[in-house]
Scaffold this motif. Sequence first.
Motif, PDB file in Angstrom:
ATOM      1  N   SER A  97       9.981   2.265  -0.468  1.00  0.00           N
ATOM      2  CA  SER A  97       9.264   1.723   0.687  1.00  0.00           C
ATOM      3  C   SER A  97       8.547   2.800   1.496  1.00  0.00           C
TER       4      SER A  97
ATOM      5  N   GLY B  73       4.629  -6.477  -9.152  1.00  0.00           N
ATOM      6  CA  GLY B  73       4.488  -7.520  -8.143  1.00  0.00           C
ATOM      7  C   GLY B  73       5.601  -7.535  -7.126  1.00  0.00           C
TER       8      GLY B  73
ATOM      9  N   GLU C  66       4.164  -2.004  -7.537  1.00  0.00           N
ATOM     10  CA  GLU C  66       2.935  -2.784  -7.359  1.00  0.00           C
ATOM     11  C   GLU C  66       2.576  -3.512  -8.650  1.00  0.00           C
TER      12      GLU C  66
ATOM     13  N   ASP D 189       6.991   1.250 -11.061  1.00  0.00           N
ATOM     14  CA  ASP D 189       5.684   0.914 -10.483  1.00  0.00           C
ATOM     15  C   ASP D 189       5.821  -0.464  -9.841  1.00  0.00           C
TER      16      ASP D 189
ATOM     17  N   VAL E 126       6.030  -6.559  -4.050  1.00  0.00           N
ATOM     18  CA  VAL E 126       5.411  -6.144  -2.794  1.00  0.00           C
ATOM     19  C   VAL E 126       5.398  -7.334  -1.836  1.00  0.00           C
ATOM     20  N   ASP E 127       5.292  -7.030  -0.552  1.00  0.00           N
ATOM     21  CA  ASP E 127       5.221  -8.117   0.436  1.00  0.00           C
ATOM     22  C   ASP E 127       3.778  -8.548   0.648  1.00  0.00           C
ATOM     23  N   ALA E 128       3.569  -9.414   1.633  1.00  0.00           N
ATOM     24  CA  ALA E 128       2.231  -9.952   1.882  1.00  0.00           C
ATOM     25  C   ALA E 128       1.229  -8.870   2.242  1.00  0.00           C
ATOM     26  N   ALA E 129       1.725  -7.763   2.803  1.00  0.00           N
ATOM     27  CA  ALA E 129       0.839  -6.663   3.175  1.00  0.00           C
ATOM     28  C   ALA E 129       0.626  -5.684   2.028  1.00  0.00           C
ATOM     29  N   GLY E 130       1.237  -5.964   0.874  1.00  0.00           N
ATOM     30  CA  GLY E 130       1.076  -5.090  -0.275  1.00  0.00           C
ATOM     31  C   GLY E 130       2.017  -3.908  -0.295  1.00  0.00           C
ATOM     32  N   ALA E 131       3.026  -3.918   0.578  1.00  0.00           N
ATOM     33  CA  ALA E 131       3.977  -2.811   0.648  1.00  0.00           C
ATOM     34  C   ALA E 131       5.284  -3.186  -0.045  1.00  0.00           C
TER      35      ALA E 131
END
Length: 426
Positions: free
Chosen positions: A347, A134, A131, A129, A136-141
């Motif tokens: 991704s 943590g 997400e 998981d 993830v990139d700035a866009a939440g991906a």
Amino acid sequence: MIDIKALRDDPQTVRDSQTRRGADPAAVDAALAADVSRREQVARYEQLRSEQKAFGKTVAAAAKDDKAALVAQAKQLSDAVKAAQVEVDAVQAELDRSLRAIDNVVLAGVPAGGEDDYVVLREVGQVRDFEAEGVVDAAGAVPDHLAVAEGLRAIDVKRGAKVSGSRFYFLTGVGARLELALLQLAMDTAYEAGFTPMITPTLVRPEIMAGTGFLGAHADEVYRLAADDLYLVGTSEVALAGYHSDEILDLTDGPLRYAGWSACYRREAGSHGKDTRGIIRVHQFHKVEMFAFADPADAEHEHERMLALEEGMLQALGLPYRVIDVAAGDLGSSAARKYDCEAWLPSQQRWLELSSTSNCTTFQARRLDIRSRGENGTSPVATLNGTLATTRWLVALLENNQQADGSVVLPPPLAARLGTDVLAPV
């Protein structure tokens, strides 16, 4: 190439196989018609040859005054025999073309349908998981493999494109070391399982490329050097299949097994716009490929053995994956059954094919004239292939093992080879 005797004895099974593949079953009737024509022409030729031999004895025993006329008749008969031989060659060539138009007969149990009609046999491993962790990139991906690799200075696609064009790349620093460690792990795995290591040619003759079935529907994906009439291989399967062409093998002690390490080249025709970022779909990569020559009775067992080795590699690397039974319409022309191993791609939230293994039964061996000797004489062997590692595996490794700080945790077999547990961003 399929067995002409099996085609004569049970044409409906071959028609059904063509239909399951989404191919034209009329190719079966065309081959049967060509076979009838060939047999008729051979019978006519043999009759004329018999007459020619008998007439030759008549000429030899004739009186001197009668020989001139008889010699003229013998010349006419000789011309007829030569013409009949030309006809036999022509109908044989037509039969060969007709047989090559028919794909391998799919095995019982292979799912019918096309690319999306596969059957999932099992899923192995736990998908993280990202997400919640943590990662993830700035866009939440979830960062993709190229973003991770560029942070490690492991892949350079910009300079790859500058030097060679799109879909080329450089593996640099830890990227190059990681690929070498991965491929060496694959080669060691194959060696321990009884495969003879091979560094194979990457340029092959047309008859070898055609013999393995790669100059059929997907010929536009193969690079050809016209000046030399040679082809660049897309897998060492091609060179390994040709290794024993025109030979009679001794399989008394079981299958002959080889593991080929080679560079591979694919034009990726028809893939415009697909997976253009990173190294998922590229023109050049490295691969370790298993290949076996086996008794046809042992082929299905050997196929399962190759699949187990592929799964063992994925498990050793800790990658979550699934195994699918590929549908008939998505098989290559040579394969009678194929299993794909697909790793999870965080991704893109999808499964990505990393390896496959195919049972080609006697299809390739008939084309390449590879036989073994048994109680009833010689007969074609079965050929099988399976991938243990490719450059593409780096995609799954980087994405699934990335951490929030951009580092990548290495699985133990690769950590031991690189001398570190973690690849840190530069």
